[in-house]
Scaffold this motif. Sequence first.
Motif, PDB file in Angstrom:
ATOM      1  N   ALA A  69      39.418  44.134  19.581  1.00 59.12           N
ATOM      2  CA  ALA A  69      38.518  44.801  20.524  1.00 59.12           C
ATOM      3  C   ALA A  69      37.163  44.096  20.645  1.00 59.12           C
ATOM      4  CB  ALA A  69      38.304  46.251  20.109  1.00 59.12           C
ATOM      5  N   GLU A  70      36.861  43.203  19.716  1.00 59.53           N
ATOM      6  CA  GLU A  70      35.533  42.589  19.683  1.00 59.53           C
ATOM      7  C   GLU A  70      35.145  41.888  20.980  1.00 59.53           C
ATOM      8  OE1 GLU A  70      32.844  39.528  17.005  1.00 59.53           O
ATOM      9  OE2 GLU A  70      34.888  39.975  16.381  1.00 59.53           O
ATOM     10  N   SER A  71      36.003  41.029  21.509  1.00 57.35           N
ATOM     11  CA  SER A  71      35.629  40.307  22.736  1.00 57.35           C
ATOM     12  C   SER A  71      35.535  41.262  23.923  1.00 57.35           C
ATOM     13  CB  SER A  71      36.615  39.171  23.027  1.00 57.35           C
ATOM     14  OG  SER A  71      37.884  39.685  23.355  1.00 57.35           O
ATOM     15  N   PHE A  72      36.345  42.292  23.912  1.00 56.27           N
ATOM     16  CA  PHE A  72      36.284  43.282  24.979  1.00 56.27           C
ATOM     17  C   PHE A  72      34.937  44.006  24.944  1.00 56.27           C
ATOM     18  CE2 PHE A  72      37.583  47.205  27.193  1.00 56.27           C
ATOM     19  CZ  PHE A  72      38.151  46.646  28.317  1.00 56.27           C
ATOM     20  N   LEU A  73      34.504  44.383  23.743  1.00 58.33           N
ATOM     21  CA  LEU A  73      33.226  45.081  23.592  1.00 58.33           C
ATOM     22  C   LEU A  73      32.022  44.166  23.804  1.00 58.33           C
ATOM     23  CD1 LEU A  73      33.898  47.370  20.503  1.00 58.33           C
ATOM     24  CD2 LEU A  73      33.397  48.127  22.832  1.00 58.33           C
ATOM     25  N   LYS A  74      32.151  42.911  23.414  1.00 55.97           N
ATOM     26  CA  LYS A  74      31.000  42.006  23.473  1.00 55.97           C
ATOM     27  C   LYS A  74      30.961  41.159  24.739  1.00 55.97           C
ATOM     28  CE  LYS A  74      30.114  41.845  18.584  1.00 55.97           C
ATOM     29  NZ  LYS A  74      29.947  41.050  17.387  1.00 55.97           N
ATOM     30  N   ALA A  95      29.808  42.379  30.715  1.00 53.98           N
ATOM     31  CA  ALA A  95      29.878  41.689  32.013  1.00 53.98           C
ATOM     32  C   ALA A  95      30.028  42.713  33.138  1.00 53.98           C
ATOM     33  CB  ALA A  95      31.034  40.695  32.022  1.00 53.98           C
ATOM     34  N   MET A  96      30.820  43.744  32.899  1.00 52.28           N
ATOM     35  CA  MET A  96      30.997  44.791  33.906  1.00 52.28           C
ATOM     36  C   MET A  96      29.684  45.542  34.111  1.00 52.28           C
ATOM     37  SD  MET A  96      32.735  46.322  36.172  1.00 52.28           S
ATOM     38  CE  MET A  96      34.230  45.391  35.977  1.00 52.28           C
ATOM     39  N   GLY A  99      34.991  41.442  39.229  1.00 51.62           N
ATOM     40  CA  GLY A  99      34.708  41.763  37.827  1.00 51.62           C
ATOM     41  C   GLY A  99      35.696  42.751  37.246  1.00 51.62           C
ATOM     42  N   PHE A 100      36.125  43.695  38.074  1.00 50.01           N
ATOM     43  CA  PHE A 100      37.096  44.674  37.599  1.00 50.01           C
ATOM     44  C   PHE A 100      38.420  43.992  37.285  1.00 50.01           C
ATOM     45  CE2 PHE A 100      40.166  48.088  37.726  1.00 50.01           C
ATOM     46  CZ  PHE A 100      39.513  49.075  36.996  1.00 50.01           C
ATOM     47  N   ARG A 101      38.790  43.005  38.089  1.00 51.69           N
ATOM     48  CA  ARG A 101      40.021  42.245  37.813  1.00 51.69           C
ATOM     49  C   ARG A 101      39.891  41.475  36.501  1.00 51.69           C
ATOM     50  NH1 ARG A 101      40.730  41.048  44.132  1.00 51.69           N
ATOM     51  NH2 ARG A 101      41.799  43.007  44.582  1.00 51.69           N
ATOM     52  N   ALA A 102      38.702  40.934  36.230  1.00 52.08           N
ATOM     53  CA  ALA A 102      38.465  40.255  34.954  1.00 52.08           C
ATOM     54  C   ALA A 102      38.541  41.262  33.794  1.00 52.08           C
ATOM     55  CB  ALA A 102      37.108  39.555  34.963  1.00 52.08           C
ATOM     56  N   LEU A 103      38.003  42.459  34.009  1.00 53.76           N
ATOM     57  CA  LEU A 103      38.085  43.515  32.998  1.00 53.76           C
ATOM     58  C   LEU A 103      39.541  43.849  32.712  1.00 53.76           C
ATOM     59  CD1 LEU A 103      36.410  45.668  31.330  1.00 53.76           C
ATOM     60  CD2 LEU A 103      36.891  47.215  33.229  1.00 53.76           C
ATOM     61  N   THR A 104      40.336  43.955  33.753  1.00 51.93           N
ATOM     62  CA  THR A 104      41.760  44.243  33.597  1.00 51.93           C
ATOM     63  C   THR A 104      42.438  43.156  32.778  1.00 51.93           C
ATOM     64  OG1 THR A 104      41.755  45.441  35.694  1.00 51.93           O
ATOM     65  CG2 THR A 104      43.899  44.718  34.863  1.00 51.93           C
ATOM     66  N   SER A 105      42.095  41.911  33.044  1.00 49.28           N
ATOM     67  CA  SER A 105      42.638  40.804  32.246  1.00 49.28           C
ATOM     68  C   SER A 105      42.229  40.944  30.782  1.00 49.28           C
ATOM     69  CB  SER A 105      42.153  39.463  32.790  1.00 49.28           C
ATOM     70  OG  SER A 105      42.687  39.233  34.066  1.00 49.28           O
ATOM     71  N   GLY A 106      40.999  41.382  30.558  1.00 46.29           N
ATOM     72  CA  GLY A 106      40.532  41.622  29.193  1.00 46.29           C
ATOM     73  C   GLY A 106      41.332  42.702  28.491  1.00 46.29           C
ATOM     74  N   CYS A 107      41.673  43.752  29.226  1.00 46.48           N
ATOM     75  CA  CYS A 107      42.521  44.817  28.663  1.00 46.48           C
ATOM     76  C   CYS A 107      43.864  44.228  28.212  1.00 46.48           C
ATOM     77  CB  CYS A 107      42.790  45.905  29.699  1.00 46.48           C
ATOM     78  SG  CYS A 107      41.381  46.907  30.189  1.00 46.48           S
ATOM     79  N   ASN A 108      44.471  43.484  29.110  1.00 45.26           N
ATOM     80  CA  ASN A 108      45.794  42.923  28.817  1.00 45.26           C
ATOM     81  C   ASN A 108      45.733  41.897  27.693  1.00 45.26           C
ATOM     82  OD1 ASN A 108      47.316  44.501  30.636  1.00 45.26           O
ATOM     83  ND2 ASN A 108      46.550  43.265  32.319  1.00 45.26           N
ATOM     84  N   ALA A 109      44.643  41.128  27.614  1.00 45.99           N
ATOM     85  CA  ALA A 109      44.480  40.167  26.521  1.00 45.99           C
ATOM     86  C   ALA A 109      44.371  40.888  25.177  1.00 45.99           C
ATOM     87  CB  ALA A 109      43.253  39.294  26.763  1.00 45.99           C
ATOM     88  N   CYS A 110      43.647  41.979  25.165  1.00 44.13           N
ATOM     89  CA  CYS A 110      43.501  42.763  23.936  1.00 44.13           C
ATOM     90  C   CYS A 110      44.859  43.314  23.502  1.00 44.13           C
ATOM     91  CB  CYS A 110      42.487  43.887  24.146  1.00 44.13           C
ATOM     92  SG  CYS A 110      42.048  44.769  22.625  1.00 44.13           S
ATOM     93  N   HIS A 111      45.620  43.818  24.450  1.00 43.76           N
ATOM     94  CA  HIS A 111      46.949  44.332  24.120  1.00 43.76           C
ATOM     95  C   HIS A 111      47.833  43.223  23.557  1.00 43.76           C
ATOM     96  CE1 HIS A 111      46.355  47.806  27.205  1.00 43.76           C
ATOM     97  NE2 HIS A 111      45.675  47.989  26.100  1.00 43.76           N
ATOM     98  N   ALA A 112      47.745  42.037  24.130  1.00 41.56           N
ATOM     99  CA  ALA A 112      48.541  40.907  23.641  1.00 41.56           C
ATOM    100  C   ALA A 112      48.137  40.549  22.206  1.00 41.56           C
ATOM    101  CB  ALA A 112      48.375  39.704  24.567  1.00 41.56           C
TER     102      ALA A 112
END
Length: 164
Positions: A104-109, A114-115, A130-143
């Motif tokens: 979760a660190e990169s998502f939080l930091k 950025a959003m 930016g929302f699309r980038a946020l969505t990518s961040g969600c999926n990266a965290c899940h991965a």
Amino acid sequence: MKKTILNLFALAILVSCQSVVTEDERTAVGSEGWLEGTSEEKFEEVAHHLGGFSRTMIEVSYRYSELYWAGMDENWGYAEHQVEHMIEAIEDGIKRRPTRAASAESFLKESLPAMEELIKKENKEEFIKGFRALTSGCNACHAKEGESFIKIAEPEIRTSPVRF
């Protein structure tokens, strides 16, 4: 004098014994007495009800959808509100499941700050990117958590009654 000291000593023992009895007492509390056991057992039961990170994701999912629709409505105050609560929910989830902190660190930091910056610009087109980038961040965290089968996409159906 000796009697007073003995009485005080006896009172101190009685008070300390009372606290031990209270700690081990198995009095049920809550509506209709659903919460039972020792104090430690009650805390464990409440912790179980709070859940781990999956309960956190329920709130984050709700906030994610609300953030999307806030941006679509250009309701920037509501959008900022959602990001603040996403951060809070994730931080609380990490307290319950510290093993999730690294993912979760990169998502939080990165992703959420950025959003926040995009929301301040109050520009719908930039928000969408930016929302699309946020969505990518969600999926990266899940991965990172080995849960890439949980794919996040932009909301298609609005379920909240909140409108701007």
